[in-house]
Write an enzyme that holds these catalytic residues in place. Structure first.
Site, PDB file in Angstrom:
ATOM      1  N   CYS A 299      -0.873   0.649   0.821  1.00 46.20           N
ATOM      2  CA  CYS A 299      -1.496  -0.379   1.561  1.00 46.20           C
ATOM      3  C   CYS A 299      -3.119  -0.267   1.555  1.00 46.20           C
ATOM      4  CB  CYS A 299      -0.976  -0.374   2.943  1.00 46.20           C
ATOM      5  SG  CYS A 299      -1.433   1.136   3.900  1.00 46.20           S
TER       6      CYS A 299
ATOM      7  N   CYS B 258      -4.134   1.298  10.736  1.00 44.93           N
ATOM      8  CA  CYS B 258      -3.796   0.372  12.188  1.00 44.93           C
ATOM      9  C   CYS B 258      -3.312   1.517  13.198  1.00 44.93           C
ATOM     10  CB  CYS B 258      -2.841  -0.704  11.597  1.00 44.93           C
ATOM     11  SG  CYS B 258      -1.287   0.176  11.142  1.00 44.93           S
TER      12      CYS B 258
ATOM     13  N   CYS C  49       4.016   3.625   7.316  1.00 46.45           N
ATOM     14  CA  CYS C  49       2.966   4.351   8.127  1.00 46.45           C
ATOM     15  C   CYS C  49       3.573   5.525   8.372  1.00 46.45           C
ATOM     16  CB  CYS C  49       2.684   3.726   9.433  1.00 46.45           C
ATOM     17  SG  CYS C  49       2.128   2.073   9.336  1.00 46.45           S
TER      18      CYS C  49
END
Ligand code: FES
Length: 152
Positions: free
Chosen positions: A50, A75, A119
């Protein structure tokens, strides 16, 4: 008395974190082990597909992880994953840190929405690379001089 702006901010927060566990929200908003370690015994910087990067530093004593810290430009979910994986790594032997999986991070976080599970993978991969770096430095100490570790 909460102002109109406070109420709007609260609503936005609720919307942003809808579908996330309390644990994820807590670790994203109050990350543990944030920052770097000078003269770390293990370090890794990994960029996921990403485009987000995570960095992890390890301090190792008698084969066990005494301290683990992280940094990320990702994030909130990535922050929560970095916070959790460093918590999981602390106290583990290097051998056991190498066995930390994406699923371990997901389980500890109480799960993540499908679009955010990567993540947890980034966090697991980064801690493994930091543990591998520790082994490389231990076996070939001269490599420490050539190692690039970003310091915050
Ligand atoms: Fe990129 Fe989380 S969105 S690692």
């Amino acid at each position: 008395m909460a102002s109109e702006l406070d109420k709007i901010a609260e609503e936005l927060q609720k919307e942003m974190w809808a579908g996330y566990s309390e644990v994820v929200i807590d670790h994203a908003q109050n990350p543990r082990n944030l920052g770097s370690i000078r003269n770390a015994d293990g370090f890794a910087s990994v960029t996921g597909p990403c485009g987000d990067t995570m960095e992890i530093w390890l301090k190792v004593r008698n084969g066990a992880i005494k301290q683990a810290t992280f940094w990320t430009d990702g994030c909130g979910t990535t922050i929560a994953a970095g916070s959790m994986v460093t918590e999981l790594a602390k106290g583990k032997t290097i051998a056991n840190a190498l066995r930390i999986t994406q699923q371990d991070v997901l389980d500890a976080l109480g799960g993540l929405p499908e679009e955010s599970v990567h993540c947890a993978l980034l966090a697991a991969n980064t801690v493994k690379e930091a543990a591998k770096d520790y082994l490389t430095i231990r076996n070939e100490p001269w490599k420490r001089a050539y190692r690039k570790t970003s310091q915050l």
